[in-house]
Scaffold this motif. Sequence first.
Motif, short mmCIF file in Angstrom:
data_model
loop_
_atom_site.label_atom_id
_atom_site.label_comp_id
_atom_site.label_asym_id
_atom_site.label_seq_id
_atom_site.Cartn_x
_atom_site.Cartn_y
_atom_site.Cartn_z
N GLU A 23 0.71 -1.29 -0.10
CA GLU A 23 0.07 0.02 -0.08
C GLU A 23 0.95 1.34 -0.03
N ARG A 425 -3.13 4.46 3.79
CA ARG A 425 -3.76 3.77 2.78
C ARG A 425 -3.35 3.92 1.56
N GLN A 427 -4.94 4.49 -1.22
CA GLN A 427 -5.44 5.70 -1.93
C GLN A 427 -5.36 6.97 -1.64
N ARG A 432 -3.61 13.92 2.38
CA ARG A 432 -4.42 14.37 1.15
C ARG A 432 -4.12 15.76 0.70
N ASP A 442 -11.09 10.58 -4.67
CA ASP A 442 -12.00 10.60 -3.59
C ASP A 442 -13.07 9.55 -3.91
N LEU A 445 -11.90 6.48 -2.06
CA LEU A 445 -11.73 6.48 -0.64
C LEU A 445 -11.96 8.02 -0.10
N ASN A 446 -13.28 8.19 0.34
CA ASN A 446 -13.96 9.54 0.65
C ASN A 446 -14.00 9.69 2.15
N GLU A 447 -13.83 8.73 3.07
CA GLU A 447 -13.71 8.71 4.62
C GLU A 447 -12.89 7.92 5.01
N GLU A 448 -12.53 8.29 6.32
CA GLU A 448 -11.59 7.39 7.03
C GLU A 448 -12.56 6.35 8.03
N SER A 449 -12.05 5.31 8.30
CA SER A 449 -12.77 4.50 9.43
C SER A 449 -11.92 3.54 10.18
N ARG A 482 -15.41 -0.18 11.02
CA ARG A 482 -15.23 -1.04 10.02
C ARG A 482 -14.73 -2.38 10.30
#
Length: 535
Positions: A23, A425, A427, A432, A442, A445-449, A482
């Motif tokens: 990654e 990550r 992506q 960012r 985006d 991957l548009n949000e963190e978990s 998640r």
Amino acid sequence: MSNPLVDMEHPEVIFAIGTNMTECHPVAATRLKKAVSRGAKMIVVDPRETRLAKMADLHIRIRVGSDVALLLAMAHVISREGLIDKEFIESRTSGSEDFLNHVKDFTPEWASEICEVPAEQIEQAALWYGEGNPSAIYYTLGITEHICGVDNVQSLCNLSLMTGNLGIKGGGINPMRGQNNIQGAGDCGAVPNNFPGFQPCDDQSHADKFSKAYGNQIDAQRGITKVAALNSCGSEGPDGIHAMLIDGENTVVTDPDMNHCKNALKSLKHLVVIDLFLTETAQLADVVFPATAFAETDGVQTNTERRVQRLRAAVPPPGEAKPDWWIISEISKRMGNTQFNHFESAKDVFNELCSLSPIYAGLDWDRIGDGEFQWPVPEKDHPGTPRLHEKEFKNGKGLFKIIGYRDPAEVIDADYPVWLTTGRRLQAYHSRTQTGRSAGIDYLLNEESLEINPSDAADWNIDDGEIVEMKSRRGSIQIKARLTDCSPKGTVFTSFSFASVPVNILTGSGYDPVTDTAELKVCPVSITKIDQGSA
């Protein structure tokens, strides 16, 4: 890296520890995939079941922060089984007798209790690494971002020295740099303890050399780290810092203990930021200078394998954006300094570096045009050095270090019973600043978990997608859960990429006493479910 990237295709045994390479370094990782496809054995040490770990012949899911214990036990087995390279040790190292006596006490059974993995896995890893011909070590920030980061690296060096896996094709000890020009920045002296070319600042001869070159008297002493600088922001007295320049770093998002960092920057009388975009850090600045991006810049970058490469501007910069070297030079001129007056182009800057740095002495702007050289290049017509330590070590002999295990700065307890570790990550690059402005990325991957093991989630009555509060001794954040087996029971993971989920409010429990590197990979936390009505 001690070895070139092409050597990643040639180990017999790969030992990857503290690295999520598929990654974080996906292009370089393809070379390890080639080696595995040709029959190389791969050992991956990582609490999480990453994509790289799924490829491994042996995946050791150690408890976060227990690397030294694992490495001591591996050294114990290698020595016990007679897998040391006696000829290499006798001819090229120092301190081996004390070291080999030291590791006799650190059995796999001892390490098993600390690392929370079976002793048989530790034994197997040691045997494979010791028997490999050659064996190579790869690591990244999962090794260095601890209070014992230096101990971790020195422990890896001990393994390489005792098995003779240095200076050979397919071997070595190879730190994969976290960004494209981290190596080059260090080469240029962007570290507090070295002048350009890794010439120690506290050596009087080096201080005299650079005083003459720069036209100002420079004391023979080390500078302070960024951690120390932030701690001194706004302080009264001779050590207080009241102005700061931050170039190309989103400190507010990426540094530990975010609240402390923000307060430190706000206490300054004057903050200047140089960056491509108005980042969270730039928003706190009194003055922001727009910098050019890589495709708008003529310059030089040195990558993770020490390869010196030219950058060529492909497009004109927008608006008033200027190269970083130009901005810094102009600031200096306006402060009355004259040492930048001769800089008319990036070529002038690089050629001065070559005149002052022994590892670049054989290079100049024109010679690096094709990117074929890896430093050190000590003289003109030298072919470069793809592989370090082939015949000798720079300081004569490789030194074994006596290392002992110590716990992280903070450990789990009744109030904070869960281990948090952070990373990146695929992506989202870093904070960012750039990838977060791309609609395509985006979409991916548009949000963190927060990765939570399903067994833990069941115990905590947390469902996939629910919002939880994660709290440490420094603060708390809210984040979406998640559920995944990727993170082991008792350990959770998230990245630091999203400013909207500022995980570094939580981190900052301790710092390596040698480097001041923050312990970003270990942070005890508590996790509680938030009622949807209050989320």
